[in-house]
Design a protein around this motif. Structure first.
Motif, PDB file in Angstrom:
ATOM      1  N   GLU A   1       0.833  -1.209   0.000  1.00 13.42           N
ATOM      2  CA  GLU A   1       0.000   0.000   0.000  1.00 13.42           C
ATOM      3  C   GLU A   1       0.867   1.259   0.000  1.00 13.42           C
ATOM      4  N   TYR A   2       1.968   1.221   0.757  1.00 14.81           N
ATOM      5  CA  TYR A   2       2.872   2.379   0.801  1.00 14.81           C
ATOM      6  C   TYR A   2       3.427   2.674  -0.593  1.00 14.81           C
ATOM      7  N   THR A   3       3.923   1.646  -1.253  1.00 14.35           N
ATOM      8  CA  THR A   3       4.501   1.834  -2.585  1.00 14.35           C
ATOM      9  C   THR A   3       3.455   2.303  -3.578  1.00 14.35           C
ATOM     10  N   THR A   4       2.251   1.763  -3.483  1.00  8.05           N
ATOM     11  CA  THR A   4       1.181   2.134  -4.415  1.00  8.05           C
ATOM     12  C   THR A   4       0.808   3.611  -4.283  1.00  8.05           C
ATOM     13  N   VAL A   5       0.634   4.083  -3.041  1.00  5.36           N
ATOM     14  CA  VAL A   5       0.293   5.491  -2.836  1.00  5.36           C
ATOM     15  C   VAL A   5       1.472   6.385  -3.211  1.00  5.36           C
ATOM     16  N   LEU A   6       2.685   5.945  -2.904  1.00  5.37           N
ATOM     17  CA  LEU A   6       3.857   6.743  -3.252  1.00  5.37           C
ATOM     18  C   LEU A   6       3.934   6.978  -4.757  1.00  5.37           C
ATOM     19  N   GLU A   7       3.624   5.957  -5.543  1.00  2.00           N
ATOM     20  CA  GLU A   7       3.655   6.131  -6.997  1.00  2.00           C
ATOM     21  C   GLU A   7       2.569   7.103  -7.462  1.00  2.00           C
ATOM     22  N   ALA A   8       1.432   7.114  -6.780  1.00  4.31           N
ATOM     23  CA  ALA A   8       0.346   8.021  -7.173  1.00  4.31           C
ATOM     24  C   ALA A   8       0.703   9.478  -6.934  1.00  4.31           C
ATOM     25  N   ILE A   9       1.488   9.743  -5.891  1.00  2.00           N
ATOM     26  CA  ILE A   9       1.814  11.135  -5.551  1.00  2.00           C
ATOM     27  C   ILE A   9       3.228  11.519  -5.976  1.00  2.00           C
ATOM     28  N   ALA A  10       3.952  10.600  -6.603  1.00  4.65           N
ATOM     29  CA  ALA A  10       5.355  10.833  -6.961  1.00  4.65           C
ATOM     30  C   ALA A  10       5.589  12.115  -7.752  1.00  4.65           C
ATOM     31  N   PRO A  11       4.714  12.495  -8.692  1.00  2.23           N
ATOM     32  CA  PRO A  11       4.991  13.717  -9.467  1.00  2.23           C
ATOM     33  C   PRO A  11       5.091  14.987  -8.633  1.00  2.23           C
ATOM     34  N   ALA A  12       4.589  14.960  -7.410  1.00  5.27           N
ATOM     35  CA  ALA A  12       4.637  16.153  -6.565  1.00  5.27           C
ATOM     36  C   ALA A  12       5.868  16.190  -5.671  1.00  5.27           C
TER      37      ALA A  12
ATOM     38  N   LYS B   1      -5.767   9.490  -9.481  1.00  4.70           N
ATOM     39  CA  LYS B   1      -4.781   8.424  -9.265  1.00  4.70           C
ATOM     40  C   LYS B   1      -4.800   7.958  -7.816  1.00  4.70           C
ATOM     41  N   LEU B   2      -4.892   8.916  -6.917  1.00  3.96           N
ATOM     42  CA  LEU B   2      -4.919   8.570  -5.496  1.00  3.96           C
ATOM     43  C   LEU B   2      -6.196   7.803  -5.165  1.00  3.96           C
ATOM     44  N   ASP B   3      -7.307   8.222  -5.731  1.00  7.08           N
ATOM     45  CA  ASP B   3      -8.568   7.515  -5.523  1.00  7.08           C
ATOM     46  C   ASP B   3      -8.467   6.072  -6.019  1.00  7.08           C
ATOM     47  N   GLY B   4      -7.882   5.885  -7.197  1.00 10.03           N
ATOM     48  CA  GLY B   4      -7.733   4.535  -7.721  1.00 10.03           C
ATOM     49  C   GLY B   4      -6.883   3.657  -6.820  1.00 10.03           C
ATOM     50  N   ALA B   5      -5.818   4.239  -6.266  1.00 11.94           N
ATOM     51  CA  ALA B   5      -4.956   3.473  -5.365  1.00 11.94           C
ATOM     52  C   ALA B   5      -5.694   3.105  -4.085  1.00 11.94           C
ATOM     53  N   LEU B   6      -6.352   4.065  -3.471  1.00 15.11           N
ATOM     54  CA  LEU B   6      -7.006   3.821  -2.187  1.00 15.11           C
ATOM     55  C   LEU B   6      -8.210   2.892  -2.334  1.00 15.11           C
ATOM     56  N   ARG B   7      -8.917   2.976  -3.460  1.00 13.20           N
ATOM     57  CA  ARG B   7     -10.072   2.095  -3.673  1.00 13.20           C
ATOM     58  C   ARG B   7      -9.662   0.634  -3.791  1.00 13.20           C
TER      59      ARG B   7
ATOM     60  N   TYR C   1     -10.965   4.801   4.301  1.00 11.20           N
ATOM     61  CA  TYR C   1     -11.123   5.571   3.074  1.00 11.20           C
ATOM     62  C   TYR C   1     -12.589   5.938   2.839  1.00 11.20           C
ATOM     63  N   ALA C   2     -13.493   5.076   3.270  1.00  5.55           N
ATOM     64  CA  ALA C   2     -14.923   5.382   3.109  1.00  5.55           C
ATOM     65  C   ALA C   2     -15.297   6.668   3.838  1.00  5.55           C
ATOM     66  N   MET C   3     -14.558   7.024   4.875  1.00 13.38           N
ATOM     67  CA  MET C   3     -14.855   8.229   5.648  1.00 13.38           C
ATOM     68  C   MET C   3     -14.442   9.506   4.920  1.00 13.38           C
ATOM     69  N   ILE C   4     -13.466   9.409   4.023  1.00 16.30           N
ATOM     70  CA  ILE C   4     -12.932  10.634   3.414  1.00 16.30           C
ATOM     71  C   ILE C   4     -13.074  10.661   1.900  1.00 16.30           C
ATOM     72  N   ARG C   5     -13.587   9.587   1.302  1.00 21.20           N
ATOM     73  CA  ARG C   5     -13.578   9.524  -0.155  1.00 21.20           C
ATOM     74  C   ARG C   5     -14.375  10.658  -0.794  1.00 21.20           C
TER      75      ARG C   5
ATOM     76  N   PHE D   1      -7.533  -0.959  -1.936  1.00 26.38           N
ATOM     77  CA  PHE D   1      -7.058  -1.548  -0.688  1.00 26.38           C
ATOM     78  C   PHE D   1      -8.201  -2.241   0.060  1.00 26.38           C
ATOM     79  N   SER D   2      -7.829  -3.246   0.802  1.00 26.94           N
ATOM     80  CA  SER D   2      -8.798  -3.983   1.625  1.00 26.94           C
ATOM     81  C   SER D   2      -8.834  -3.386   3.028  1.00 26.94           C
ATOM     82  N   ALA D   3      -9.640  -3.991   3.890  1.00 22.75           N
ATOM     83  CA  ALA D   3      -9.754  -3.524   5.274  1.00 22.75           C
ATOM     84  C   ALA D   3      -8.385  -3.659   5.964  1.00 22.75           C
ATOM     85  N   PRO D   4      -8.060  -2.785   6.908  1.00 21.77           N
ATOM     86  CA  PRO D   4      -8.895  -1.710   7.472  1.00 21.77           C
ATOM     87  C   PRO D   4      -8.853  -0.401   6.668  1.00 21.77           C
ATOM     88  N   HIS D   5      -7.945  -0.333   5.671  1.00 22.37           N
ATOM     89  CA  HIS D   5      -7.815   0.922   4.931  1.00 22.37           C
ATOM     90  C   HIS D   5      -9.112   1.275   4.204  1.00 22.37           C
TER      91      HIS D   5
END
Length: 860
Positions: free
Chosen positions: A179-190, A226-232, A242-246, A234-238
């Motif tokens: 999950e860490y690597t997946t989110v990192l790739e989504a935000i890497a351009p920043a 991209k971030l939405d695709g990554a977070l969607r 994520y349902a709280m902030i999507r 993931f399985s529980a508990p994430h």
């Protein structure tokens, strides 16, 4: 035979205090209400219809019973459902036990809702019993509790930890590597390339562990999707989090560090939770309400009415604590002394921000054969630990709700400043310099932790302060002055009796404190001193408190607007936050800059949607304004630019350094000679011998483009770094100090003079603005007299901090040596600027890294 009675129409009680007299109490119930409880209940009754009410009742003064009486009175009077919420399941069960003793019916509804007992659930829904539950049962994507008339939050001062957590996706690198690597790739351009490369390395380098960056996905093309695709994915508990902030993901901020990634809104959008926002009333019980809007930020509610203690003299004094600072005892072995203190006490509770620290301390402090417990052994309560004859228990971030009164435990050990509970706190504290917004929260955690073994007026306990950072934190004038007078006195007495004592003296004093029944010395010597200190030390809120309080309502409205994508409204409210925060002066400058940047992002988004070129230009101006407010080494410079925005030009001092280094490279450098210099520098900074350490400091200064030398005249600093007349750093190296005890007053007096002497030597009246004196010492603290006498330009760092800077300088030069061949001078300037910026070794960035710990009180 069974008891009988005739039919009664029931009794209506005018107040919770009146109800108390008629409760069918069981054995073990409290014998009666204290005067301060009766006064608080009477005050509450006159505000019983206000939507948000907070009650301040310090630890050990009957907070739980007060809350239960309000809850039961409301349930009976309105024949309505009432929820009593606690931070943890353990606390919920403790409250239920207390309610049972007082004759109050409760329904304990904790854990998975599918496992709630049907009779208890039914009793709550029928309003026949108070639901006792956890915060997490309220703050989740699908609360299973029926709507309540009143929700009462116990330990509300811990609300940010439990409410904010519900609106966060927290991804630990080692716990969730995919999950860490997946989110990192989504935000890497920043993220800049060097920082990203360091994050991707399998092993952290020496300096990245403390670095945390902010990413705002909103204004980075395609990043929210991209971030939405990554977070969607993931399985529980994430997935639950994520349902709280999507729905409001576009408003969320991302905090990135080597250890993890945190995605969350700054403030929780609790207005979207119908169970919480739909209640007629919310009551917050807190040991401290804070003065700067902390409670409102934690729960996302504006306009909370505070009911403070009506008359302080009616509240019982909490038990007596004797603070011991092993780190401050000159020449002692802090670990050995701490272990000896725990042996005298016979048992100890250890509290630290992280589990690994708490358990390591527990193992180190335990005597041979003592049990070493953790959270697994006390998950159901502290009763079993209280019954042990000897033992230690290590717990992480559990500063609230643990009751070890009387002889259950006579020592609590605190390790680490609890100011970085999550990456958002870490960013605000260490990078944004907006710690003023966290100050009350952090103080409360320390206060609560220190009080775990003094639950009643007659309790006594040792408080061991284990770490250098916490020891130093508890000497800072702005921290200490904000505490109540009794605690200020205890801390002062503890510091003084550690700073001037030997380890034998400390153990003798500990024995006298623990055996007051047979040793009169504490009563005859210590108590009179504590009484005098208490009268000398009134409580003063830190600078900026009023400004922070004034802007909290605008903050809540800003985030509510951002959550639904009303960017224009969000930016207007953010503008007001920044304006009001600005009234706090330097104390809240970091917080103001943080909100200026948010205003810029939201204004830029609103301008793009309306094709407003002027609005976008104004947004870019706000980014530059945020950078100016932050000053040297601003985190704003490390943010990915807004679309179509160019990065700001180098500041004057950074341009001096870049030109100096680029000129040297253009003239040609001997790579072997440079690498030998780097090696000598690293070797010297690893030494304690001043004859090796001080020349290494000067070499380091030269490598970052400063005019660096050791002034030849007596009484001058050990190395000076001057970037023209833009910025000076005077370095006072005390590398040969022992890592125990405190920096003496004479060293602070010497440091006070260095910038004036340097100005005289250079033939000018004063040092440039923002110049600083850096005292480098392994000692964990400063003598009290030194703190009082320090000038505002004097800062303390540990040798390890300078070693981290040197590591980054070495890495930057290795890159320059590899890439500098066959480049023009303008190309070399760009290369040096980009390389130094990425490694955090521009003069402005070095200044930021070395000036986090002013010796004097902030604002002095």
């Amino acid at each position: 035979m069974a008891f009988v009675r005739t039919t009664s129409s029931g009794t209506s009680h005018a107040s919770p205090g009146e109800l108390y007299r008629d409760l069918p109490r069981r054995p073990g119930a409290v014998p009666g209400l204290w005067a301060h409880q009766s006064e608080m209940l009477k005050t509450f009754t006159s505000h019983a219809n206000k939507p948000d009410v907070a009650l301040e009742l310090p630890t050990g003064t009957g907070k739980t019973l007060t809350g239960l009486l309000i809850a039961e009175w409301t349930r009976r009077r309105r024949r309505a459902r009432v929820i009593y919420a606690c931070p943890t399941q353990q606390l919920a069960r403790q409250v239920a036990v207390a309610a049972y003793r007082e004759g109050i019916d409760t329904a304990v509804l904790v854990g998975r809702h599918t496992e709630w007992p049907d009779p208890a659930h039914t009793a709550y829904e029928a309003a026949d019993a108070i639901a006792v539950t956890t915060y997490s049962s309220i703050f989740n994507s699908r609360p299973r509790l029926a709507a309540a008339d009143l929700i009462l939050f116990d330990d509300a001062h811990a609300g940010e930890q439990y409410v904010g957590e519900a609106y966060s996706v927290d991804i630990g690198r080692w716990r969730c590597p995919f999950e860490y690597t997946t989110v990192l790739e989504a935000i890497a351009p920043a993220l800049d390339g060097v920082f990203l490369e360091r994050l991707r390395d399998e092993q952290p380098d020496p300096s990245i562990g403390n670095d945390v960056r902010l990413v705002v996905p909103l204004r980075q093309p395609g990043m929210v999707n991209k971030l939405d695709g990554a977070l969607r994915s993931f399985s529980a508990p994430h997935s639950y989090r994520y349902a709280m902030i999507r729905a409001g993901l576009a408003s969320c901020l991302v905090y990135v560090a080597y250890s993890g990634i945190l995605i969350r809104p700054y403030l929780p959008p609790t207005h979207q939770n119908h169970l919480f926002s739909g209640a007629r009333q919310r009551v917050y019980l807190s040991a401290t309400l804070g003065e700067g809007g902390e409670l409102e930020r934690a729960f996302g509610r504006a306009g909370i009415l505070r009911l403070e203690q009506p008359d302080e003299s009616t509240a019982p004094r909490y038990g007596r604590r004797f603070f011991v600072f092993p780190e401050f005892v000159e020449g002692a072995d802090p670990a050995g002394l701490s272990r000896a203190v725990v042996a005298e006490a016979g048992k100890a509770l250890i509290l630290a921000p992280r589990t690994e620290i708490a358990m390591a301390d527990a193992s180190a402090l335990a005597q041979p054969g003592w049990p070493v417990w953790g959270i697994d052994q006390v998950a159901e309560g502290m009763g079993a630990f209280a019954r042990l004859d000897h033992g230690v228990c290590g717990l992480a971030a559990r500063y609230d709700g643990l009751d070890l009164p009387g002889d259950a435990c006579r020592a609590v050990a605190l390790d680490g400043v609890p100011d970085q509970d999550n990456l958002q706190e870490r960013f605000l504290q260490s990078r944004a310099r907006a710690g003023a917004a966290l100050a009350s929260r952090v103080r409360t955690r320390v206060i609560q932790g220190a009080g775990r073994c003094t639950r009643g007026p007659g309790d006594t306990a040792i408080v061991l302060v284990l770490s250098a950072d916490l020891s130093r934190y508890l000497t800072r004038p702005e921290v200490v002055a904000a505490l109540d007078s009794e605690l200020q006195a205890e801390l002062r007495f503890g510091r003084e009796n550690s700073q001037v004592a030997t380890d034998r003296d400390v153990l003798s004093n500990v024995r006298a404190f623990l055996h007051q029944d047979t040793d009169e010395s504490w009563r005859t010597q210590a108590e009179p001193a504590l009484t005098d200190y208490r009268h000398e030390m009134p409580q003063h809120m830190p600078d900026g408190t009023a400004a922070l309080s004034s802007c909290v309502e605008e903050e809540i409205q800003a985030w509510a607007a951002a959550t639904i994508g009303a960017w224009g409204d969000a930016s207007r409210h953010a503008h007001e936050v920044a304006r009001l925060a600005g009234t706090g002066g330097s104390a809240t400058a970091g917080y103001r800059a943080y909100w200026l940047y948010l205003e810029a992002v939201w204004a830029d988004q609103a301008a793009e949607q309306t094709n407003d070129a002027g609005g976008r230009a104004a947004a870019q101006g706000l980014v530059q304004r945020a950078e100016q407010v932050m000053g040297l080494g601003s985190w704003v410079r490390q943010m990915a630019p807004l679309p179509a925005m160019q990065r700001s030009a180098l500041s004057a001092v950074d341009a001096v350094a870049v030109n100096t280094v680029a000129t040297a490279l253009s003239a040609g450098v001997n790579q072997g000679k440079v690498r030998r210099r780097l090696g000598e520098m690293h070797d010297g900074l690893d030494q304690r011998d001043p004859s090796k350490y001080e020349p290494a400091l000067t070499q380091l200064g030269e490598l970052v483009g400063a005019t660096a030398s050791k002034p030849p005249t007596a009484g001058r600093c050990d190395s000076m770094w001057c970037w023209g007349n833009e910025l000076w750093l005077a370095l006072e190296a005390k590398s040969d100090h022992e890592p125990t005890g405190v920096v003496p007053h004479k060293d602070i007096r010497q440091a006070n003079d260095q910038l004036r002497l340097l100005a005289t030597d250079r033939g000018v009246d004063t040092a440039p603005t923002d110049s600083a004196t850096i005292l480098i010492s392994p000692k964990p603290g400063i003598h009290d007299d030194g703190i009082k006498g320090a000038e505002c330009h004097v800062h303390l760092i540990a040798p390890s901090t300078m070693a981290e800077v040197a590591f980054d300088v070495g890495s930057a030069w290795e890159e320059l040596l590899t890439k500098s061949a066959d480049r023009t001078v303008p190309e070399l300037r760009r290369l040096v600027g980009d390389t130094f910026t990425a490694r955090g070794v521009l003069p402005s960035q070095i200044h930021e890294r070395l000036t986090h710990d002013p010796v004097a009180a902030k604002g002095a």
